[in-house]
Write an enzyme that holds these catalytic residues in place. Structure first.
Site, PDB file in Angstrom:
ATOM      1  N   GLU A  77     -24.049  -1.934 -13.015  1.00 11.13           N
ATOM      2  CA  GLU A  77     -23.880  -0.513 -12.720  1.00 11.13           C
ATOM      3  C   GLU A  77     -25.212   0.214 -12.652  1.00 11.13           C
ATOM      4  OE1 GLU A  77     -20.998   0.485 -15.746  1.00 11.13           O
ATOM      5  OE2 GLU A  77     -22.590   1.052 -17.092  1.00 11.13           O
ATOM      6  N   CYS A 126     -30.988   5.261 -12.304  1.00 11.95           N
ATOM      7  CA  CYS A 126     -31.053   4.386 -13.472  1.00 11.95           C
ATOM      8  C   CYS A 126     -30.562   3.019 -13.020  1.00 11.95           C
ATOM      9  CB  CYS A 126     -30.164   4.946 -14.576  1.00 11.95           C
ATOM     10  SG  CYS A 126     -30.046   3.878 -16.023  1.00 11.95           S
ATOM     11  N   CYS A 160     -26.526  -8.660 -21.336  1.00 11.08           N
ATOM     12  CA  CYS A 160     -27.752  -8.561 -22.134  1.00 11.08           C
ATOM     13  C   CYS A 160     -27.573  -9.441 -23.362  1.00 11.08           C
ATOM     14  CB  CYS A 160     -27.952  -7.099 -22.559  1.00 11.08           C
ATOM     15  SG  CYS A 160     -29.480  -6.807 -23.480  1.00 11.08           S
ATOM     16  N   CYS A 188     -27.734  -5.354 -29.470  1.00 17.52           N
ATOM     17  CA  CYS A 188     -27.697  -4.067 -30.188  1.00 17.52           C
ATOM     18  C   CYS A 188     -26.230  -3.726 -30.484  1.00 17.52           C
ATOM     19  CB  CYS A 188     -28.354  -2.969 -29.361  1.00 17.52           C
ATOM     20  SG  CYS A 188     -30.104  -3.279 -29.062  1.00 17.52           S
ATOM     21  N   CYS A 206     -24.160  -0.894 -28.450  1.00 22.26           N
ATOM     22  CA  CYS A 206     -24.325  -0.872 -26.994  1.00 22.26           C
ATOM     23  C   CYS A 206     -23.258  -1.703 -26.314  1.00 22.26           C
ATOM     24  CB  CYS A 206     -25.714  -1.408 -26.643  1.00 22.26           C
ATOM     25  SG  CYS A 206     -26.003  -1.497 -24.873  1.00 22.26           S
ATOM     26  N   GLY A 208     -29.115  -4.422 -19.545  1.00 22.72           N
ATOM     27  CA  GLY A 208     -30.124  -5.480 -19.612  1.00 22.72           C
ATOM     28  C   GLY A 208     -31.402  -5.042 -20.294  1.00 22.72           C
ATOM     29  N   SER A 256     -36.909   1.812 -27.440  1.00 22.69           N
ATOM     30  CA  SER A 256     -35.716   2.150 -28.214  1.00 22.69           C
ATOM     31  C   SER A 256     -36.031   1.932 -29.685  1.00 22.69           C
ATOM     32  CB  SER A 256     -34.550   1.249 -27.788  1.00 22.69           C
ATOM     33  OG  SER A 256     -34.285   1.487 -26.427  1.00 22.69           O
ATOM     34  N   CYS A 296     -23.620   4.557 -20.761  1.00 19.40           N
ATOM     35  CA  CYS A 296     -24.167   3.214 -21.045  1.00 19.40           C
ATOM     36  C   CYS A 296     -23.245   1.992 -20.948  1.00 19.40           C
ATOM     37  CB  CYS A 296     -24.779   3.227 -22.436  1.00 19.40           C
ATOM     38  SG  CYS A 296     -25.881   4.588 -22.691  1.00 19.40           S
TER      39      CYS A 296
HETATM   40  N1  SAH Z   1     -32.727  -2.772 -23.048  1.00 17.54           N
HETATM   41  C1  SAH Z   1     -33.433  -1.546 -22.861  1.00 17.54           C
HETATM   42  C2  SAH Z   1     -32.786  -0.600 -21.868  1.00 17.54           C
HETATM   43  C3  SAH Z   1     -31.327  -0.411 -22.046  1.00 17.54           C
HETATM   44  S1  SAH Z   1     -30.450   0.980 -22.454  1.00 17.54           S
HETATM   45  C4  SAH Z   1     -33.606  -0.854 -24.195  1.00 17.54           C
HETATM   46  O1  SAH Z   1     -33.065  -1.311 -25.180  1.00 17.54           O
HETATM   47  O2  SAH Z   1     -34.349   0.132 -24.240  1.00 17.54           O
HETATM   48  C5  SAH Z   1     -31.292   2.473 -22.502  1.00 17.54           C
HETATM   49  C6  SAH Z   1     -31.125   3.218 -23.811  1.00 17.54           C
HETATM   50  O3  SAH Z   1     -29.761   3.544 -24.115  1.00 17.54           O
HETATM   51  C7  SAH Z   1     -31.632   2.421 -24.997  1.00 17.54           C
HETATM   52  O4  SAH Z   1     -32.393   3.270 -25.816  1.00 17.54           O
HETATM   53  C8  SAH Z   1     -30.362   2.017 -25.691  1.00 17.54           C
HETATM   54  O5  SAH Z   1     -30.580   1.703 -27.037  1.00 17.54           O
HETATM   55  C9  SAH Z   1     -29.503   3.238 -25.478  1.00 17.54           C
HETATM   56  N2  SAH Z   1     -28.078   3.009 -25.659  1.00 17.54           N
HETATM   57  C10 SAH Z   1     -27.364   1.887 -25.464  1.00 17.54           C
HETATM   58  N3  SAH Z   1     -26.067   2.073 -25.766  1.00 17.54           N
HETATM   59  C11 SAH Z   1     -25.945   3.346 -26.168  1.00 17.54           C
HETATM   60  C12 SAH Z   1     -24.859   4.138 -26.594  1.00 17.54           C
HETATM   61  N4  SAH Z   1     -23.643   3.651 -26.688  1.00 17.54           N
HETATM   62  N5  SAH Z   1     -25.114   5.428 -26.921  1.00 17.54           N
HETATM   63  C13 SAH Z   1     -26.357   5.943 -26.810  1.00 17.54           C
HETATM   64  N6  SAH Z   1     -27.422   5.248 -26.408  1.00 17.54           N
HETATM   65  C14 SAH Z   1     -27.225   3.954 -26.088  1.00 17.54           C
END
Ligand code: SAH
Length: 340
Positions: free
Chosen positions: A90, A103, A110, A114, A117, A157, A212, A331
């Site tokens: 997406e 974006c 991935c 986390c 996520c 990812g 992050s 996300c």
């Molecule tokens: N892998 C990379 C980019 C992915 S996501 C990273 O970790 O930075 C981009 C941002 O969205 C990251 O800061 C991630 O931690 C955050 N993110 C992921 N899931 C989320 C959620 N459910 N709510 C808020 N932020 C989220």
């Protein structure tokens, strides 16, 4: 079949030579592709015989839009694309005062794990090719009829877990014969793969880096992000500092606020101590709730209070604006919804 959107200009020149063609054809084809043309017959200055040869050996883009959600509020569009092998990815198109932004996803799934996520739920399926990243942008331009001038690599990812392809993607979109998107208009977000951060600073000193962070002690960050066991806070912050010194660029620290986990006053105060004196900015993101993750989000009010503490101590902070709040723009959740 070679996806021409995966090739840097010099690779396209090498392809022309392999096909027994003059090198200058590559630039002509490259220019057509980044004008949004995906039909070889529309390439008017390319001889028919070469167009036929290309049609036999090459494709221009391989992603197909499966679903497009359009916000009625703010022009945000969310795309679910299908890849030839059945994977889905997406992307989100957003309109800001300074222009249009996309974006993009860097992997199908991935493996960083986390806990909060959605993208990591079913693990990593595979890395995206440069062409699959370029196509997310070109297909969104085609659909909206708009030019896109800014890119954030913040979709599904971990870009630094697919570094070679992400690097090729950055060089392709930056090429002045094509999209010509300035390196300064691009942001790459990582969960903190320290060795790759060093490589990135050397290779792309003008591209913005977002990290992050999400937690201010190893216990808290480790409970949210397994990567913290490999690269704990001290290493991450030392690498961040080295990055700013090497590039002179301000880092964005993303901090997803989770109720009762990392949103207390003491967390804000610790965050200030950790970032004190660093060339940086904090982007506070109220958690987008993911079903079954067991994490709870915070109110806009709590986010504003947290921001206030940071600002008061001289740490620049913003709360991420909610774009596309009326569509499924949170996300990785559209893709996840389709897999179940
Ligand atoms: N892998 C990379 C980019 C992915 S996501 C990273 O970790 O930075 C981009 C941002 O969205 C990251 O800061 C991630 O931690 C955050 N993110 C992921 N899931 C989320 C959620 N459910 N709510 C808020 N932020 C989220």
């Amino acid at each position: 079949m070679v996806d021409l959107r995966s090739l840097e200009l010099h690779e396209m020149e090498a392809l022309m030579l392999r096909l027994g063609q003059p090198k200058f054809r590559a630039k002509q084809i490259f220019q057509w592709i980044y004008k949004g043309i995906s039909d070889f017959d529309a390439m008017k200055n390319i001889p028919k015989i070469l167009r036929e040869l290309l049609a036999q050996h090459c494709s221009i883009g391989t992603v197909q839009p499966l679903e497009i959600q359009k916000s009625k509020k703010d022009g945000t569009r969310k795309y679910l694309f299908q890849l030839p092998d059945g994977n889905t990815i997406e992307s989100v198109f957003m309109q800001y005062k300074y222009g249009n932004s996309i974006c993009v996803s860097s992997q199908a799934g991935c493996r960083m794990g986390c806990k909060f996520c959605a993208s990591t739920r079913n693990g990593l399926s595979r890395n995206l090719t440069p062409g699959e990243m370029v196509s997310q942008l070109l297909e969104a331009e085609r659909d909206t009829g708009e030019k896109i001038g800014h890119i954030v690599v913040m979709g599904t990812g971990e870009p630094f877990d697919n570094y070679e392809n992400v690097a090729a993607f950055l060089r392709i979109v930056n090429d002045q014969n094509g999209l010509n998107i300035g390196m300064r208009n691009i942001t790459v977000s990582t969960c903190g793969l320290v060795p790759v951060m060093e490589q990135f600073a050397a290779d792309f000193p003008q591209v913005n880096l977002a990290i992050s962070l999400h937690g201010t002690t190893d216990a808290i960050r480790g409970s949210m992000m397994p990567i913290n066991h490999r690269y704990p806070l001290e290493m991450l912050l030392a690498a961040s500092k080295a990055y700013t010194e090497k590039t002179g660029r301000r880092i964005t620290f993303e901090y997803t606020l989770v109720n009762g986990v990392n949103d207390r006053d003491e967390d804000a105060e610790r965050l200030c101590r950790l970032l004190h004196g660093m060339l940086c900015h904090v982007n506070l993101i109220p958690l987008n709730r993911v079903e079954g993750a067991g994490f709870d989000t915070v109110s806009r009010k709590r986010a504003a209070e947290f921001q206030e503490i940071l600002e008061h101590r001289g740490i620049a902070a913003t709360v991420r604006r909610e774009l596309g709040a009326d569509i499924d723009a949170a996300c990785g959740q559209l893709r996840l919804g389709k897999q179940q």
